[in-house]
Design a protein around this motif. Structure first.
Motif, PDB file in Angstrom:
ATOM      1  N   SER A   1      -6.304  -4.625  -1.072  1.00  0.00           N
ATOM      2  CA  SER A   1      -7.455  -4.467  -0.188  1.00  0.00           C
ATOM      3  C   SER A   1      -7.135  -4.984   1.205  1.00  0.00           C
ATOM      4  O   SER A   1      -6.303  -5.888   1.376  1.00  0.00           O
ATOM      5  CB  SER A   1      -8.660  -5.235  -0.751  1.00  0.00           C
ATOM      6  OG  SER A   1      -9.022  -4.736  -2.020  1.00  0.00           O
TER       7      SER A   1
ATOM      8  N   THR B   1      -8.874   3.092   1.915  1.00  0.00           N
ATOM      9  CA  THR B   1      -9.317   3.235   0.525  1.00  0.00           C
ATOM     10  C   THR B   1      -9.241   4.672   0.010  1.00  0.00           C
ATOM     11  O   THR B   1      -9.404   4.892  -1.185  1.00  0.00           O
ATOM     12  CB  THR B   1     -10.764   2.734   0.363  1.00  0.00           C
ATOM     13  OG1 THR B   1     -11.625   3.444   1.268  1.00  0.00           O
ATOM     14  CG2 THR B   1     -10.844   1.244   0.670  1.00  0.00           C
TER      15      THR B   1
ATOM     16  N   ASP C   1      -0.703   0.912  -9.563  1.00  0.00           N
ATOM     17  CA  ASP C   1      -2.011   1.085 -10.195  1.00  0.00           C
ATOM     18  C   ASP C   1      -3.155   0.575  -9.335  1.00  0.00           C
ATOM     19  O   ASP C   1      -4.258   1.109  -9.361  1.00  0.00           O
ATOM     20  CB  ASP C   1      -2.042   0.388 -11.560  1.00  0.00           C
ATOM     21  CG  ASP C   1      -1.068   1.037 -12.547  1.00  0.00           C
ATOM     22  OD1 ASP C   1      -0.791   2.235 -12.371  1.00  0.00           O
ATOM     23  OD2 ASP C   1      -0.587   0.345 -13.461  1.00  0.00           O
ATOM     24  N   SER C   2      -2.928  -0.491  -8.588  1.00  0.00           N
ATOM     25  CA  SER C   2      -4.011  -1.064  -7.779  1.00  0.00           C
ATOM     26  C   SER C   2      -3.539  -1.260  -6.347  1.00  0.00           C
ATOM     27  O   SER C   2      -2.569  -1.974  -6.101  1.00  0.00           O
ATOM     28  CB  SER C   2      -4.484  -2.398  -8.367  1.00  0.00           C
ATOM     29  OG  SER C   2      -3.416  -3.322  -8.431  1.00  0.00           O
TER      30      SER C   2
ATOM     31  N   ARG D   1       0.836  -1.212   0.000  1.00  0.00           N
ATOM     32  CA  ARG D   1       0.000   0.000   0.000  1.00  0.00           C
ATOM     33  C   ARG D   1       0.865   1.255   0.000  1.00  0.00           C
ATOM     34  O   ARG D   1       0.551   2.245  -0.676  1.00  0.00           O
ATOM     35  CB  ARG D   1      -0.932  -0.015   1.207  1.00  0.00           C
ATOM     36  CG  ARG D   1      -1.932   1.151   1.247  1.00  0.00           C
ATOM     37  CD  ARG D   1      -2.914   1.057   0.105  1.00  0.00           C
ATOM     38  NE  ARG D   1      -3.913   2.132   0.137  1.00  0.00           N
ATOM     39  CZ  ARG D   1      -3.787   3.300  -0.488  1.00  0.00           C
ATOM     40  NH1 ARG D   1      -2.683   3.571  -1.201  1.00  0.00           N
ATOM     41  NH2 ARG D   1      -4.741   4.210  -0.430  1.00  0.00           N
TER      42      ARG D   1
END
Length: 384
Positions: free
Chosen positions: A308, A325, A304-305, A299
């Motif tokens: 979670s 988030t 790009d992603s 994180r």
């Protein structure tokens, strides 16, 4: 373990009582209910009739404070729970002719009165006086005890101010390297034959004959001894990066093209606070104290992603889930002589978190207040 601060003297006035060090002395003044000074600290109490709520009075204070002194920065707010009345604590920094001043403003209401207690001291003494200042604040009690009702919705807060830009000549990395190589010299005619040297001449940092003006020599002074800078490196939500390096009296801002300028340590603190986005924000702890180290590392690294949170963590800690988030600004604050940086995350609309140590595959990850983040900057720039 913190050493208890001796508070040997009690003061009682119409609106409150408090305890303070014996070395602090009361001062007679018609402009305040109480004024006490000592150890570079000035405590002032004022009160006036008011039937407004703490939310109304707090909002009024936040609206007024930044306009009361040009350049005043709000660095934190908190719900204060020990005054026996609804209360808020506001921390700020304001400029002064003798240097920046840091203040703690305790505001409480009783239904009949508004009471303002401020404690100010020089920014250079902030860390040295924090223990005694907060020890005194913890002793403040309203003489008109007023029930404190829980608030489901706290009052809205103003946003952080726009970061201040560094004002100075913008140079290529090659020109900055050439400039640094001039430390300790007064003249270098060879500059006239290089593109980097001509860039320095065009920027006014070097004379037409290769001489170095006094202002440039002052900029170069910290580089003569090869000292290491205090550095703030950031990864921004859009994927961009920024870097601010500060030596004693000189800053370099940028990763490719760079701005070189003179800056006092107090100016550096203000610049870094602005880059971090320090301003008033409510801070509430996460229920989760640590996360898998690989998850935090991914994180923090961007990409790009974003990974979670595990479903059970997100469900059990919705505040952390919202923080996770949101768009992140990841900041690494590096001090000379310290092997590891202080890593701070600012989630857009959700405040700050601090990334701690990694042990047994888990990394500490905790919510942090803007005032504590500001103290990290002061410690890095001005020293403990």
């Amino acid at each position: 373990m913190a050493v208890p601060v001796p508070l040997g003297t009690e003061d009682r006035i119409a609106r409150l009582t408090l305890r303070r060090p014996e070395s602090w002395r009361r001062e007679d003044t018609p402009q305040a209910d109480l004024r006490i000074g000592g150890d570079d600290v000035v405590l002032t109490v004022r009160s006036r009739p008011s039937d407004r709520t703490i939310a109304e009075e707090h909002t009024s204070l936040l609206d007024r404070l930044p306009g009361s002194v040009d350049g005043l920065l709000l660095v934190g707010v908190d719900v204060w729970t020990t005054a026996d009345a609804p209360a808020r604590l506001v921390e700020y920094v304001r400029p002064d002719e003798d240097g920046a001043v840091v203040g703690a403003h305790l505001l409480f209401v009783t239904g009949r009165h508004r009471v303002d207690l401020t404690i100010e001291r020089p920014l250079s003494r902030m860390l040295a006086t924090d223990d005694v200042v907060f020890a005194v604040l913890d002793t403040v009690r309203a003489t008109e005890r007023t029930p404190v009702r829980p608030h489901r919705d706290l009052e809205p807060l103003p946003g952080a101010p726009t970061p201040t830009v560094v004002d100075g000549p913008r140079l290529t990395a090659e020109a900055v390297t050439t400039l640094r190589s001039l430390a300790g010299r007064r003249w270098n005619p060879g500059l006239l034959r290089s593109s980097a040297g001509r860039e320095l001449i065009d920027a006014g940092l070097v004379g037409r004959l290769g001489t170095l003006p006094d202002t440039t020599q002052a900029l170069l002074a910290p580089w003569g001894e090869d000292t290491q800078p205090t550095t703030l490196e950031q990864r921004l939500p859009g994927g961009g990066e920024s870097r601010l390096q500060a030596w004693d009296g000189t800053v370099v801002d940028g990763t490719e093209d760079q701005v070189v300028a003179a800056a006092t340590p107090e100016r550096v603190v203000a610049l870094m606070a602005g880059r971090l986005g320090i301003g008033p924000a409510w801070t509430f702890p996460f229920r989760t104290g640590s996360l898998r180290a690989d998850l935090v590392a991914r994180r923090l690294g961007g990409g790009d992603s974003a990974p979670s949170l595990p479903a059970d963590v997100a469900e059990g800690d919705p505040r952390l889930a919202r923080f996770w988030t949101a768009p992140w600004t990841v900041s690494h604050l590096r001090r000379p002589g310290r092997p590891e940086p202080v890593t701070i995350v600012r989630a857009e609309g959700h405040g700050f978190a601090r990334v701690g140590r990694t042990e047994a595959g888990a990394t500490a990850f905790s919510a942090d207040s803007p005032a504590n983040v500001y103290r990290s900057v002061v410690r890095a720039v001005l020293g403990a």
